[in-house]
Each structure stands twice: as structure tokens, then as C-alpha cells.
Design an enzyme around this catalytic site. Structure first.
Site, mmCIF file in Angstrom:
data_model
loop_
_atom_site.group_PDB
_atom_site.id
_atom_site.type_symbol
_atom_site.label_atom_id
_atom_site.label_comp_id
_atom_site.label_asym_id
_atom_site.label_seq_id
_atom_site.Cartn_x
_atom_site.Cartn_y
_atom_site.Cartn_z
ATOM 1 N N SER A 1 -2.321 2.111 -1.457
ATOM 2 C CA SER A 1 -3.600 2.810 -1.437
ATOM 3 C C SER A 1 -4.710 1.841 -1.031
ATOM 4 O O SER A 1 -4.772 0.720 -1.543
ATOM 5 C CB SER A 1 -3.892 3.378 -2.833
ATOM 6 O OG SER A 1 -5.150 3.986 -2.856
ATOM 7 N N LYS B 1 -4.481 3.087 5.889
ATOM 8 C CA LYS B 1 -3.684 4.106 6.601
ATOM 9 C C LYS B 1 -4.577 5.201 7.207
ATOM 10 O O LYS B 1 -4.451 5.508 8.394
ATOM 11 C CB LYS B 1 -2.654 4.751 5.650
ATOM 12 C CG LYS B 1 -1.664 3.751 5.066
ATOM 13 C CD LYS B 1 -0.678 4.412 4.114
ATOM 14 C CE LYS B 1 -1.296 5.035 2.891
ATOM 15 N NZ LYS B 1 -1.984 4.086 1.979
ATOM 16 N N SER B 2 -5.467 5.765 6.399
ATOM 17 C CA SER B 2 -6.314 6.865 6.904
ATOM 18 C C SER B 2 -7.256 6.364 7.995
ATOM 19 O O SER B 2 -7.479 7.052 8.997
ATOM 20 C CB SER B 2 -7.148 7.475 5.775
ATOM 21 O OG SER B 2 -6.307 7.945 4.762
ATOM 22 N N SER C 1 4.077 6.664 0.812
ATOM 23 C CA SER C 1 5.538 6.712 1.023
ATOM 24 C C SER C 1 6.226 5.423 0.568
ATOM 25 O O SER C 1 6.722 4.664 1.393
ATOM 26 C CB SER C 1 5.897 7.062 2.478
ATOM 27 O OG SER C 1 5.094 6.444 3.447
HETATM 28 P P1 ADP Z 1 -5.498 4.270 2.739
HETATM 29 O O1 ADP Z 1 -5.506 5.492 3.627
HETATM 30 O O2 ADP Z 1 -4.384 3.318 3.076
HETATM 31 O O3 ADP Z 1 -5.570 4.594 1.286
HETATM 32 P P2 ADP Z 1 -8.201 3.938 3.675
HETATM 33 O O4 ADP Z 1 -8.098 3.960 5.167
HETATM 34 O O5 ADP Z 1 -8.627 5.195 2.969
HETATM 35 O O6 ADP Z 1 -6.804 3.421 3.066
HETATM 36 O O7 ADP Z 1 -9.185 2.767 3.194
HETATM 37 C C1 ADP Z 1 -9.106 1.490 3.771
HETATM 38 C C2 ADP Z 1 -10.453 0.799 3.586
HETATM 39 O O8 ADP Z 1 -10.378 -0.522 4.076
HETATM 40 C C3 ADP Z 1 -11.575 1.503 4.354
HETATM 41 O O9 ADP Z 1 -12.746 1.451 3.582
HETATM 42 C C4 ADP Z 1 -11.695 0.644 5.612
HETATM 43 O O10 ADP Z 1 -12.992 0.703 6.161
HETATM 44 C C5 ADP Z 1 -11.390 -0.741 5.060
HETATM 45 N N1 ADP Z 1 -10.893 -1.704 6.066
HETATM 46 C C6 ADP Z 1 -11.400 -2.937 6.246
HETATM 47 N N2 ADP Z 1 -10.753 -3.590 7.230
HETATM 48 C C7 ADP Z 1 -9.809 -2.741 7.703
HETATM 49 C C8 ADP Z 1 -8.834 -2.844 8.743
HETATM 50 N N3 ADP Z 1 -8.701 -3.945 9.483
HETATM 51 N N4 ADP Z 1 -8.002 -1.808 8.946
HETATM 52 C C9 ADP Z 1 -8.136 -0.676 8.179
HETATM 53 N N5 ADP Z 1 -9.046 -0.516 7.191
HETATM 54 C C10 ADP Z 1 -9.879 -1.539 6.950
#
Ligand code: ADP
Length: 183
Positions: A13, A17-18, A85
Site C-alpha cells: 500500500s 500502483k495507482s 495482490s
Molecule cells: P498504491 O496504489 O500502491 O497504494 P498510490 O499510488 O495510491 O499507491 O500512492 C503512492 C504515493 O507515492 C502517491 O502519493 C505518489 O504521489 C507518491 N510517489 C512519490 N514518488 C513516486 C514514484 N516515483 N512513483 C509512484 N508514486 C510516487
């Protein structure tokens, strides 16, 4: 008809990913490709409503996502799954079912996830207020043969997406974009 495929993002988490799914979807749409994002959080509010976080419920959730991804992939859609997953065996089931499959391990060290704590969940999980929290009090089985590994603590979203697109092109699922040639 265009060849469908599924990009399967897996990771803890807050790993990204999102964020990566949304940017990848944007760039694929720019190429005129039909895209569907199956986001874990969204799936849990409808398709998997009522499921919890036991191993059995997590596996059921992932099998449902894989089932939908298989149907869409078969009809030429570019599917992006963005769910934790955590279990390797069910991810491998999804790979077998879907066929045109690229697994992406969205990796980020726990200390950075705790620092980001996008949804405020790590602080609670570390205080023992959330049971079955992946990476803290529940297992995460890292992929052993992911096509792409992205490290979001020291790699930009743009770089991660570019490497996923390159993997899709290398597998022949996506036609490389020709650079305009100056004359
Ligand atoms: P997940 O879907 O894996 O739970 P999210 O995409 O919701 O994660 O959150 C990831 C967080 O990390 C976001 O706030 C995003 O802006 C931040 N972040 C910082 N650097 C990166 C990067 N290189 N790639 C993806 N997210 C990043």
C-alpha cells in the site's frame, strides 16, 4: 483487432500502483488504445464489496480481478490491475488465465512508505490498530520473475511508465511509437 494485454501491478500500500496505473493509462490512451484500470480500492467497493483481508478473502478478491482482466484482455483491451495482490500463487494463476501478461513489482522500502503514509494507515498499523496490514502484520510475497521492477523511492513515475511501455513493446503487445523524423 488490437492485441489485448494485462499489466499487473503488485506491491505494498502506498508504493505507487495507482499513481503509475493512472499515468500508464493516460499514455496508452494517447496512443489510441482502449484502457481499463482495475484499481484494488475501487474493486473492493463494488465487485468485492464485503470481502475482508484474510488470506482467503484476499485470494478471492484477486481471482475476481483476474477473471475480469481475462475477459477484457480477450477483447483487445489494455487492462491495468493495481491491487496489492500479496500472494505469489494467485498472481501466477492470473498470469496463466490471462496469457498476455506483464507483471510489474512496484517496490518501495517500508521506511519510505511509513514516511509517505498516504492514507495514514501505516501509523495505525504500526501501533497495532489494524490487523492483517500487508508488510506490517500480514505477508507480502515479492515476485520472483516480474517482467519489470520499479523502485519508486528513487525512480520517477515517468521513468517507471517508460520502462513498462518498453516491456510491452518488447513482448509485441504494443507497437513502438515512431519518432517523427526531421527532414
Ligand atoms: P498504491 O496504489 O500502491 O497504494 P498510490 O499510488 O495510491 O499507491 O500512492 C503512492 C504515493 O507515492 C502517491 O502519493 C505518489 O504521489 C507518491 N510517489 C512519490 N514518488 C513516486 C514514484 N516515483 N512513483 C509512484 N508514486 C510516487
Amino acid at each position: 483487432m488490437a492485441q489485448g494485454f494485462t499489466v499487473w501491478l503488485t506491491g505494498l500500500s502506498g508504493a505507487g500502483k495507482s499513481t503509475i496505473a493512472d499515468e500508464l493509462a493516460r499514455q496508452l490512451r494517447e496512443r489510441g488504445i482502449g484502457v481499463e484500470v482495475l484499481d484494488g480500492d475501487v474493486v473492493r467497493t463494488n465487485l468485492s464489496k464485503g470481502l475482508g483481508f484474510s488470506k482467503e478473502d484476499r485470494d478471492t478478491n484477486i481471482r475476481r480481478i483476474a477473471f475480469v482482466a481475462q475477459l477484457l484482455t480477450r477483447h483487445g483491451v489494455a487492462v491495468i490491475s493495481a491491487a496489492i495482490s500479496p500472494y505469489r500463487a494467485v498472481r501466477d494463476e492470473a498470469r496463466q488465465m490471462i496469457g498476455n501478461f506483464v507483471e510489474v513489482y512496484v517496490q518501495c522500502p517500508l521506511e519510505e512508505l511509513v514516511r509517505r503514509d498516504v492514507k495514514g494507515l501505516y501509523a495505525k498499523a504500526l501501533r497495532g490498530e489494524i490487523g492483517n496490514f500487508t508488510g506490517v502484520s500480514d505477508p507480502y510475497e515479492a515476485p520472483e520473475h516480474a517482467e519489470v521492477v520499479v523502485q519508486t523511492d528513487h525512480e520517477s513515475v515517468a521513468s517507471s511508465v517508460a520502462r513498462i511501455l518498453a516491456a510491452l513493446e518488447a513482448k509485441g503487445y504494443l507497437t513502438p511509437v515512431r519518432q517523427a523524423v526531421e527532414v
